[in-house]
Design a protein around this motif. Structure first.
Motif, PDB file in Angstrom:
ATOM      1  N   TYR A  88      -4.458   6.903 -23.017  1.00  0.00           N
ATOM      2  CA  TYR A  88      -4.159   8.143 -23.728  1.00  0.00           C
ATOM      3  C   TYR A  88      -3.253   9.019 -22.879  1.00  0.00           C
ATOM      4  CZ  TYR A  88      -7.677   6.888 -27.137  1.00  0.00           C
ATOM      5  OH  TYR A  88      -8.368   6.236 -28.124  1.00  0.00           O
ATOM      6  N   ARG A  89      -2.504   9.872 -23.562  1.00  0.00           N
ATOM      7  CA  ARG A  89      -1.601  10.796 -22.899  1.00  0.00           C
ATOM      8  C   ARG A  89      -2.022  12.212 -23.262  1.00  0.00           C
ATOM      9  NH1 ARG A  89       3.426   9.489 -21.308  1.00  0.00           N
ATOM     10  NH2 ARG A  89       2.148   8.312 -19.889  1.00  0.00           N
ATOM     11  N   VAL A  90      -2.147  13.070 -22.248  1.00  0.00           N
ATOM     12  CA  VAL A  90      -2.452  14.483 -22.435  1.00  0.00           C
ATOM     13  C   VAL A  90      -1.183  15.244 -22.075  1.00  0.00           C
ATOM     14  CG1 VAL A  90      -3.887  16.414 -21.710  1.00  0.00           C
ATOM     15  CG2 VAL A  90      -4.851  14.095 -21.756  1.00  0.00           C
ATOM     16  N   THR A  91      -0.657  15.993 -23.031  1.00  0.00           N
ATOM     17  CA  THR A  91       0.548  16.771 -22.782  1.00  0.00           C
ATOM     18  C   THR A  91       0.178  18.247 -22.781  1.00  0.00           C
ATOM     19  OG1 THR A  91       1.851  15.091 -23.930  1.00  0.00           O
ATOM     20  CG2 THR A  91       2.909  17.222 -23.535  1.00  0.00           C
ATOM     21  N   LEU A  92       0.318  18.880 -21.622  1.00  0.00           N
ATOM     22  CA  LEU A  92       0.051  20.309 -21.502  1.00  0.00           C
ATOM     23  C   LEU A  92       1.238  21.087 -22.071  1.00  0.00           C
ATOM     24  CD1 LEU A  92      -1.460  20.363 -17.885  1.00  0.00           C
ATOM     25  CD2 LEU A  92      -2.659  20.159 -20.056  1.00  0.00           C
ATOM     26  N   VAL A  93       1.004  22.343 -22.452  1.00  0.00           N
ATOM     27  CA  VAL A  93       2.072  23.130 -23.076  1.00  0.00           C
ATOM     28  C   VAL A  93       3.273  23.336 -22.156  1.00  0.00           C
ATOM     29  CG1 VAL A  93       0.664  24.313 -24.792  1.00  0.00           C
ATOM     30  CG2 VAL A  93       0.917  25.300 -22.520  1.00  0.00           C
ATOM     31  N   ASP A  94       3.080  23.263 -20.862  1.00  0.00           N
ATOM     32  CA  ASP A  94       4.208  23.430 -19.938  1.00  0.00           C
ATOM     33  C   ASP A  94       5.004  22.136 -19.743  1.00  0.00           C
ATOM     34  OD1 ASP A  94       2.623  21.868 -18.291  1.00  0.00           O
ATOM     35  OD2 ASP A  94       2.401  23.384 -16.720  1.00  0.00           O
ATOM     36  N   THR A  96       3.724  19.253 -18.604  1.00  0.00           N
ATOM     37  CA  THR A  96       3.025  18.369 -17.682  1.00  0.00           C
ATOM     38  C   THR A  96       2.255  17.320 -18.476  1.00  0.00           C
ATOM     39  OG1 THR A  96       2.741  20.179 -16.109  1.00  0.00           O
ATOM     40  CG2 THR A  96       1.276  18.284 -15.853  1.00  0.00           C
ATOM     41  N   GLU A  97       2.289  16.074 -18.010  1.00  0.00           N
ATOM     42  CA  GLU A  97       1.567  15.008 -18.691  1.00  0.00           C
ATOM     43  C   GLU A  97       0.505  14.412 -17.783  1.00  0.00           C
ATOM     44  OE1 GLU A  97       4.529  12.265 -20.150  1.00  0.00           O
ATOM     45  OE2 GLU A  97       4.768  13.462 -21.968  1.00  0.00           O
ATOM     46  N   LEU A  98      -0.685  14.264 -18.347  1.00  0.00           N
ATOM     47  CA  LEU A  98      -1.787  13.605 -17.665  1.00  0.00           C
ATOM     48  C   LEU A  98      -1.980  12.238 -18.313  1.00  0.00           C
ATOM     49  CD1 LEU A  98      -4.385  16.531 -17.551  1.00  0.00           C
ATOM     50  CD2 LEU A  98      -2.523  16.030 -15.947  1.00  0.00           C
ATOM     51  N   ASP A  99      -2.328  11.264 -17.521  1.00  0.00           N
ATOM     52  CA  ASP A  99      -2.524   9.900 -17.987  1.00  0.00           C
ATOM     53  C   ASP A  99      -4.020   9.596 -17.961  1.00  0.00           C
ATOM     54  OD1 ASP A  99      -1.336   7.442 -18.827  1.00  0.00           O
ATOM     55  OD2 ASP A  99      -1.816   6.605 -16.853  1.00  0.00           O
ATOM     56  N   VAL A 100      -4.550   9.100 -19.072  1.00  0.00           N
ATOM     57  CA  VAL A 100      -5.964   8.735 -19.173  1.00  0.00           C
ATOM     58  C   VAL A 100      -6.027   7.249 -19.473  1.00  0.00           C
ATOM     59  CG1 VAL A 100      -8.137   9.163 -20.363  1.00  0.00           C
ATOM     60  CG2 VAL A 100      -6.499  11.037 -20.069  1.00  0.00           C
ATOM     61  N   HIS A 101      -6.696   6.496 -18.598  1.00  0.00           N
ATOM     62  CA  HIS A 101      -6.755   5.045 -18.808  1.00  0.00           C
ATOM     63  C   HIS A 101      -8.054   4.486 -18.252  1.00  0.00           C
ATOM     64  CE1 HIS A 101      -5.836   4.372 -14.545  1.00  0.00           C
ATOM     65  NE2 HIS A 101      -5.072   5.442 -14.681  1.00  0.00           N
ATOM     66  N   GLY A 102      -8.452   3.371 -18.823  1.00  0.00           N
ATOM     67  CA  GLY A 102      -9.674   2.690 -18.418  1.00  0.00           C
ATOM     68  C   GLY A 102     -10.415   2.205 -19.640  1.00  0.00           C
ATOM     69  N   LYS A 103     -11.689   1.975 -19.500  1.00  0.00           N
ATOM     70  CA  LYS A 103     -12.537   1.492 -20.591  1.00  0.00           C
ATOM     71  C   LYS A 103     -13.207   2.703 -21.250  1.00  0.00           C
ATOM     72  CE  LYS A 103     -13.372  -2.885 -18.306  1.00  0.00           C
ATOM     73  NZ  LYS A 103     -14.389  -3.765 -17.716  1.00  0.00           N
ATOM     74  N   ILE A 104     -12.492   3.319 -22.188  1.00  0.00           N
ATOM     75  CA  ILE A 104     -12.945   4.571 -22.797  1.00  0.00           C
ATOM     76  C   ILE A 104     -14.296   4.396 -23.477  1.00  0.00           C
ATOM     77  CG2 ILE A 104     -12.359   6.452 -24.365  1.00  0.00           C
ATOM     78  CD1 ILE A 104     -10.266   6.102 -22.107  1.00  0.00           C
ATOM     79  N   LEU A 105     -14.440   3.374 -24.308  1.00  0.00           N
ATOM     80  CA  LEU A 105     -15.686   3.177 -25.049  1.00  0.00           C
ATOM     81  C   LEU A 105     -16.869   2.891 -24.130  1.00  0.00           C
ATOM     82  CD1 LEU A 105     -14.325   1.166 -28.100  1.00  0.00           C
ATOM     83  CD2 LEU A 105     -15.038   3.567 -28.037  1.00  0.00           C
ATOM     84  N   PHE A 109     -13.372   5.572 -17.129  1.00  0.00           N
ATOM     85  CA  PHE A 109     -11.935   5.799 -17.137  1.00  0.00           C
ATOM     86  C   PHE A 109     -11.565   6.915 -16.164  1.00  0.00           C
ATOM     87  CE2 PHE A 109     -13.771   8.182 -20.665  1.00  0.00           C
ATOM     88  CZ  PHE A 109     -13.133   9.413 -20.653  1.00  0.00           C
ATOM     89  N   ALA A 110     -10.258   7.085 -15.984  1.00  0.00           N
ATOM     90  CA  ALA A 110      -9.747   8.059 -15.025  1.00  0.00           C
ATOM     91  C   ALA A 110      -8.710   8.953 -15.692  1.00  0.00           C
ATOM     92  CB  ALA A 110      -9.117   7.345 -13.833  1.00  0.00           C
ATOM     93  N   VAL A 111      -8.563  10.168 -15.151  1.00  0.00           N
ATOM     94  CA  VAL A 111      -7.525  11.103 -15.565  1.00  0.00           C
ATOM     95  C   VAL A 111      -6.644  11.325 -14.341  1.00  0.00           C
ATOM     96  CG1 VAL A 111      -7.003  13.404 -16.465  1.00  0.00           C
ATOM     97  CG2 VAL A 111      -9.125  12.246 -17.168  1.00  0.00           C
ATOM     98  N   GLU A 112      -5.341  11.076 -14.516  1.00  0.00           N
ATOM     99  CA  GLU A 112      -4.403  11.191 -13.399  1.00  0.00           C
ATOM    100  C   GLU A 112      -3.219  12.064 -13.771  1.00  0.00           C
ATOM    101  OE1 GLU A 112      -3.192   7.206 -12.461  1.00  0.00           O
ATOM    102  OE2 GLU A 112      -5.076   6.752 -11.443  1.00  0.00           O
TER     103      GLU A 112
END
Length: 165
Positions: A88-94, A96-105, A109-112
């Motif tokens: 998954y990708r998290v896009t902040l309003v400024d 900036t993008e955070l990357d979320v990956h791993g075994k979500i279910l 997982f990790a947020v980077e």
């Protein structure tokens, strides 16, 4: 900083507490069951809304929006060109993008940000059933935001699994 989250047993509309390592309640996830779209509020122990979380209705892909003080803070969606469903990708309003990956279910997982670890979500070391931890690694990271990201990503992955049958 570690937070313990008890998984929602009955699905949307359930309220659940998030505790710190000492077992003290620090955040409440308040699910709004009677809304047309999936909506949550992350509240402090005094009942003040810190973050609003809602599913974006008119979107090609399932998207969750995180708001603070009535203003958009971040948008979360499954990464479009990823071969992995659990990305998954998290896009902040400024921008900036955070990357979320791993075994979500599996709640593993990790947020980077730019390759740097911000938080690890895991149930690996917990003996409590239906509980996972959110370990905020960086001291300058926003715990409420990272917890909201975890709630959103898990919700999106669970919805996708349910829709596929």
């Amino acid at each position: 900083m570690r937070f313990l989250v008890r998984d929602r047993i009955l699905g949307i509309g359930d309220d659940y507490w998030i505790e710190n390592e000492r077992g003290e309640r620090v955040f409440l996830v308040d699910g709004k069951a009677m809304r047309l779209r999936d909506t949550f509020e992350l509240k402090d122990t005094e009942g003040r809304v810190l973050i609003d979380i809602r599913r974006k209705m008119l979107s090609l892909r399932d998207t969750m929006v995180i708001e603070r003080d009535g203003r958009d803070l971040a948008t979360i969606r499954r990464k479009r060109l990823s071969l992995l469903r659990n990305h998954y990708r998290v896009t902040l309003v400024d921008g900036t993008e955070l990357d979320v990956h791993g075994k979500i279910l599996d709640r593993e997982f990790a947020v980077e940000y730019d390759g740097e670890l911000l938080a690890v979500i895991s149930r690996r070391w917990l003996s409590v059933v239906d509980t996972y931890s959110v370990d905020v690694v960086r001291e300058d990271a926003d715990p409420a935001l990272l917890i909201a990201v975890a709630v959103c990503v898990i919700h999106l992955a669970d919805r996708e699994r349910a829709e596929r049958g």
